[in-house]
Design an enzyme around this catalytic site. Sequence first.
Site, PDB file in Angstrom:
ATOM      1  N   THR A  39       0.868  -1.191   0.000  1.00  0.00           N
ATOM      2  CA  THR A  39       0.000   0.000   0.000  1.00  0.00           C
ATOM      3  C   THR A  39       0.897   1.230   0.000  1.00  0.00           C
ATOM      4  O   THR A  39       2.021   1.185   0.496  1.00  0.00           O
ATOM      5  CB  THR A  39      -0.906   0.027   1.244  1.00  0.00           C
ATOM      6  N   ARG A  57      -4.839  -0.462  -4.901  1.00  0.00           N
ATOM      7  CA  ARG A  57      -4.556  -1.885  -5.145  1.00  0.00           C
ATOM      8  C   ARG A  57      -4.605  -2.661  -3.834  1.00  0.00           C
ATOM      9  O   ARG A  57      -3.954  -2.290  -2.848  1.00  0.00           O
ATOM     10  CB  ARG A  57      -3.183  -2.055  -5.784  1.00  0.00           C
ATOM     11  N   LYS A  71      -9.154   2.992   0.289  1.00  0.00           N
ATOM     12  CA  LYS A  71      -8.292   2.947   1.468  1.00  0.00           C
ATOM     13  C   LYS A  71      -8.410   4.204   2.331  1.00  0.00           C
ATOM     14  O   LYS A  71      -7.746   4.309   3.357  1.00  0.00           O
ATOM     15  CB  LYS A  71      -6.828   2.755   1.042  1.00  0.00           C
ATOM     16  N   GLY A  85      -1.966  -2.148   5.564  1.00  0.00           N
ATOM     17  CA  GLY A  85      -1.843  -3.386   6.328  1.00  0.00           C
ATOM     18  C   GLY A  85      -2.908  -4.371   5.905  1.00  0.00           C
ATOM     19  O   GLY A  85      -3.272  -4.456   4.736  1.00  0.00           O
ATOM     20  N   SER A 167       4.060  -0.009   2.216  1.00  0.00           N
ATOM     21  CA  SER A 167       5.269  -0.539   1.592  1.00  0.00           C
ATOM     22  C   SER A 167       5.877   0.438   0.591  1.00  0.00           C
ATOM     23  O   SER A 167       7.073   0.377   0.304  1.00  0.00           O
ATOM     24  CB  SER A 167       4.957  -1.869   0.896  1.00  0.00           C
ATOM     25  N   ASP A 204       6.844   0.400  -6.197  1.00  0.00           N
ATOM     26  CA  ASP A 204       6.478  -0.652  -5.252  1.00  0.00           C
ATOM     27  C   ASP A 204       5.470  -1.577  -5.918  1.00  0.00           C
ATOM     28  O   ASP A 204       4.427  -1.123  -6.384  1.00  0.00           O
ATOM     29  CB  ASP A 204       5.884  -0.033  -3.974  1.00  0.00           C
ATOM     30  N   SER A 207       1.782  -1.646  -4.591  1.00  0.00           N
ATOM     31  CA  SER A 207       0.918  -0.479  -4.806  1.00  0.00           C
ATOM     32  C   SER A 207       0.638  -0.342  -6.291  1.00  0.00           C
ATOM     33  O   SER A 207       1.488  -0.665  -7.123  1.00  0.00           O
ATOM     34  CB  SER A 207       1.601   0.801  -4.296  1.00  0.00           C
TER      35      SER A 207
END
Length: 272
Positions: A39, A57, A71, A85, A167, A204, A207
Amino acid sequence: MSQAAIDVPKGGFSFDLCRRNDMLAKKGVQQPSYRKTGTTIVGLIFQDGVILGADTRATEGPIVCDKNCEKIHYMAPNIYCCGAGTAADTEAVTDMVSSQLQLHRYHTGRESRVVTALTLLKKHLFSYQGHVSAALVLGGVDVTGPHLHTIYPHGSTDTLPFATMGSGSLAAMSIFESKYKEGLTRDEGIKLVTEAICSGIFNDLGSGSNVDVCVITKGHKEYLRNHLSPTPRTYVSAKDYTFSKKTEVLLTKIIPLTEKVEVIEAGDAMEE
């Protein structure tokens, strides 16, 4: 000197569990693997309030489960919270605290304060000692002005003018640290938040997809759902999906009723 005095540990890190794990590994016991949660969520304070941002995502290990999830969670009319998380934990924790804030507003007749939401979240997470995997970026505007906080799964918190979690947080933080300045306008803040989320999306693997933005000012909020789609699909197969002849395709078949039966209940009438 007695033997007991010699055997007393002097403190410091104990490697007993490392030796135990090595012994178990030699016996063929597999170690539990670490599952990466992906995330990128961010937030910053601008001249009129707070701007929150998140990617869309949702992953389950190497699998993308949802390409367009939300989110940024509602906490109160003037407070929103980004979650990273475990998706179930972030949903459950924010919903629980949101209902507590609603009851608090009914009881006091006043607008919720950001520090109240912060205290409820950090107390709940600390009581579970990190087993509730919810890393949060909390932002809102109340009677004391704009506020931005980060809450870690173990219950520790930070109060910062800009924050990132997840992340992809390091990639997003590199954008903030190089370009953030005090007194940003609304458009400058949205552009910077979008750029930070895009940095997480491109650097990342956990994400991806779209960019959601939420702008909170005094007495007003604006939720920009799918504000930007930096990675659209560039190729779609013209052949569509094909199945081999052995594959059974499940069909929906409606079978009409052949006979209508009326059931008459028999029995003694209930005595009054």
